[in-house]
Design a protein around this motif. Structure first.
Motif, PDB file in Angstrom:
ATOM      1  N   THR A  73       0.840  -1.188   0.000  1.00  0.00           N
ATOM      2  CA  THR A  73       0.000   0.000   0.000  1.00  0.00           C
ATOM      3  C   THR A  73       0.879   1.244   0.000  1.00  0.00           C
ATOM      4  O   THR A  73       1.792   1.357   0.814  1.00  0.00           O
ATOM      5  CB  THR A  73      -0.856   0.022   1.295  1.00  0.00           C
ATOM      6  N   PRO A  74       0.634   2.177  -0.910  1.00  0.00           N
ATOM      7  CA  PRO A  74       1.489   3.371  -0.931  1.00  0.00           C
ATOM      8  C   PRO A  74       1.323   4.207   0.330  1.00  0.00           C
ATOM      9  O   PRO A  74       0.320   4.111   1.024  1.00  0.00           O
ATOM     10  CB  PRO A  74       0.987   4.149  -2.150  1.00  0.00           C
ATOM     11  N   ARG A  75       2.302   5.024   0.599  1.00  0.00           N
ATOM     12  CA  ARG A  75       2.166   6.054   1.621  1.00  0.00           C
ATOM     13  C   ARG A  75       1.781   7.337   0.908  1.00  0.00           C
ATOM     14  O   ARG A  75       1.898   7.434  -0.319  1.00  0.00           O
ATOM     15  CB  ARG A  75       3.512   6.274   2.322  1.00  0.00           C
ATOM     16  N   TYR A  76       1.378   8.308   1.701  1.00  0.00           N
ATOM     17  CA  TYR A  76       0.973   9.583   1.092  1.00  0.00           C
ATOM     18  C   TYR A  76       1.652  10.747   1.791  1.00  0.00           C
ATOM     19  O   TYR A  76       1.960  10.674   2.977  1.00  0.00           O
ATOM     20  CB  TYR A  76      -0.551   9.761   1.192  1.00  0.00           C
ATOM     21  N   ILE A  77       1.891  11.796   1.005  1.00  0.00           N
ATOM     22  CA  ILE A  77       2.337  13.041   1.607  1.00  0.00           C
ATOM     23  C   ILE A  77       1.448  14.167   1.093  1.00  0.00           C
ATOM     24  O   ILE A  77       0.812  14.036   0.047  1.00  0.00           O
ATOM     25  CB  ILE A  77       3.821  13.372   1.301  1.00  0.00           C
ATOM     26  N   ARG A  78       1.395  15.214   1.862  1.00  0.00           N
ATOM     27  CA  ARG A  78       0.658  16.409   1.430  1.00  0.00           C
ATOM     28  C   ARG A  78       1.651  17.561   1.365  1.00  0.00           C
ATOM     29  O   ARG A  78       2.465  17.727   2.280  1.00  0.00           O
ATOM     30  CB  ARG A  78      -0.461  16.731   2.432  1.00  0.00           C
ATOM     31  N   LEU A  79       1.590  18.311   0.288  1.00  0.00           N
ATOM     32  CA  LEU A  79       2.485  19.461   0.147  1.00  0.00           C
ATOM     33  C   LEU A  79       1.843  20.703   0.743  1.00  0.00           C
ATOM     34  O   LEU A  79       0.623  20.869   0.656  1.00  0.00           O
ATOM     35  CB  LEU A  79       2.770  19.738  -1.340  1.00  0.00           C
ATOM     36  N   LYS A  80       2.624  21.527   1.357  1.00  0.00           N
ATOM     37  CA  LYS A  80       2.149  22.839   1.809  1.00  0.00           C
ATOM     38  C   LYS A  80       1.548  23.554   0.604  1.00  0.00           C
ATOM     39  O   LYS A  80       2.108  23.460  -0.503  1.00  0.00           O
ATOM     40  CB  LYS A  80       3.353  23.670   2.229  1.00  0.00           C
ATOM     41  N   PRO A  81       0.426  24.288   0.749  1.00  0.00           N
ATOM     42  CA  PRO A  81      -0.118  25.001  -0.406  1.00  0.00           C
ATOM     43  C   PRO A  81       0.956  25.868  -1.051  1.00  0.00           C
ATOM     44  O   PRO A  81       1.772  26.479  -0.354  1.00  0.00           O
ATOM     45  CB  PRO A  81      -1.221  25.875   0.203  1.00  0.00           C
ATOM     46  N   GLY A  82       0.973  25.863  -2.365  1.00  0.00           N
ATOM     47  CA  GLY A  82       1.981  26.642  -3.093  1.00  0.00           C
ATOM     48  C   GLY A  82       3.252  25.842  -3.331  1.00  0.00           C
ATOM     49  O   GLY A  82       4.176  26.302  -3.994  1.00  0.00           O
ATOM     50  N   GLY A  83       3.295  24.613  -2.799  1.00  0.00           N
ATOM     51  CA  GLY A  83       4.525  23.803  -2.920  1.00  0.00           C
ATOM     52  C   GLY A  83       4.595  23.024  -4.224  1.00  0.00           C
ATOM     53  O   GLY A  83       5.554  22.278  -4.449  1.00  0.00           O
ATOM     54  N   GLY A  84       3.575  23.176  -5.092  1.00  0.00           N
ATOM     55  CA  GLY A  84       3.529  22.417  -6.337  1.00  0.00           C
ATOM     56  C   GLY A  84       4.757  22.624  -7.213  1.00  0.00           C
ATOM     57  O   GLY A  84       5.184  21.725  -7.943  1.00  0.00           O
TER      58      GLY A  84
END
Ligand code: SAM
Length: 384
Positions: free
Chosen positions: A33-44
């Motif tokens: 199962t993959p793990r997930y990360i979330r980027l700070k807004p604007g981090g794209g």
């Protein structure tokens, strides 16, 4: 998909799964199962830099803005991006709960079981420089970790945190505009004066008063009717400039609240059986611990009672026209459908209509692509 898991699940847990009509095979999927990360807004724009840092490709999660999946073996804790607060380790299912809340700019949000704070941080990121988030949790040490996280990610400005029992918490959101110029920075004066800007530095006398107030509380989980203890508030949370009596204005009874919260998240305490990685940890912690913490019948009975109370109180604090998400990381009907059904039968003004979100989340159960399974329900307050 009835296969025997190669993880040596104990008999008691297998019985629990059987009683709740759950498939044990999902617990073997942790390694793939993959793990997930979330980027700070604007981090794209920093995706390539983060990929080089954590040494893997980020795969965008199409239905969940800001989320990326990474291979299961990747650890992010030592990466520069994580340490500098550019990324969060956060499961897609947790993100789904927040997404389902449909937060808009300016919303005042209540997070009734907030610690350790992954969803609270996402709520604050979504609100940016508008609205506010009030985080409540009964476990002081977990809420203190949440405060640390707010500080790490620079997110505390519009947030206040209360150690309190979510089944009785009654404080309304603060909707006023406050002139901050005249209040300066020093320790909060909670007795006669107004609240000044928050500072973690407290005088010996203040620390003594705070610790005295806590003495006599044998268990953090049974604080019942104690007054909420505010352990953090940001400069624009609405607290600065208030007196204690203004801050502690409560919502009484069950009347319709025009001044309630726009959105409420009830991410309730549960048996965590839907969190595959969580269950796998008991292999190291010992299966007896699982039995004590998860399977004990008395505990599960108490849990469902707690869940219903949390949901009911969250709804009581929701403004007319507002919406609430009830979520758990359990897959059992008893802690999800049954709770929502009981709640709806007791609350004529609650409308449970967002099947689209519910369907989407249910799909994660049948195709367990996320390690932290989640079931969520959106309920609107339609008092008129
Ligand atoms: C599933 S966790 C919440 C996770 C959190 N929303 C996040 O995203 O990090 C459930 C939380 O409920 C808290 N809790 C348990 N009983 C509570 C109560 N009576 N009132 C408020 N919080 C409670 C626990 O301390 C725990 O932190």
């Amino acid at each position: 998909m009835e296969t025997t898991p190669n993880l040596p699940l104990p008999e008691a847990f297998l019985d629990f799964l059987k009683e709740n009509d759950l498939d044990p095979s999902i617990y073997v999927l942790g390694d793939v199962t993959p793990r997930y990360i979330r980027l700070k807004p604007g981090g794209g724009t920093q995706v390539e830099e983060i990929e080089a840092d954590i040494k893997c490709m980020l795969e965008e999660v199409s239905w969940l803005p800001g989320f990326f999946s990474i291979p299961p073996h990747i650890q992010i804790a030592n990466s520069k991006a994580y340490q500098e607060g550019k990324i969060y380790g956060m499961d897609a299912a947790s993100g789904a709960a927040v997404l389902a809340l449909n937060v808009s700019a300016g919303d005042h949000v209540l997070d009734l079981c907030a610690a350790p704070g992954a969803k609270l941080c996402m709520l604050l990121d979504l609100l940016g420089s508008s609205g506010s988030v009030t985080g409540v949790d009964v476990a002081r040490h977990r809420l203190a970790a949440c405060r640390t996280m707010l500080q790490k990610y620079g997110l505390g400005d519009r947030c206040r945190l209360f150690v309190a029992d979510g089944t009785t918490f009654s404080l309304r959101p603060l909707r006023g505009h406050f002139d901050l110029k005249s209040y300066g920075t020093s320790a909060p004066q909670e007795n006669n004066g107004y609240f000044k800007e928050w500072t973690s530095k407290r005088s010996w006398k203040e620390r003594k008063i705070a610790s005295k107030a806590r003495i006599g509380t044998a268990s953090e989980l049974v604080i019942g009717t104690r007054e909420p203890e505010m352990i953090f508030y940001g400069k624009h949370s609405g607290v600065v400039g208030l007196t204690k009596s203004e801050l502690f204005q409560t919502a009484c009874g069950s009347e319709a609240l025009d001044s309630g919260y726009d959105k409420v998240l009830v991410d309730a305490e549960c048996t965590h059986d839907g969190s595959i990685r969580h269950i796998q940890k008991f292999e190291h912690w010992g299966w007896k611990t699982l039995q004590r913490r998860v399977l004990d019948a008395q505990r599960t009975d108490n849990l469902t009672h707690l869940q219903l109370q949390l949901l009911s109180n969250g709804f009581r604090l929701l403004k007319v026209g507002g919406s609430l998400v009830y979520s758990t990381c359990s897959l059992t009907v008893a802690q999800n459908e049954d709770i929502v059904e009981q709640f709806l039968s007791q609350n004529a003004h609650a409308d449970h209509s967002s099947f689209e979100v519910q369907f989407h989340l249910k799909t994660t159960k049948e195709v367990p692509l996320v390690s932290y399974n989640f079931q969520g329900y959106v309920v609107s307050n339609i008092w008129d």
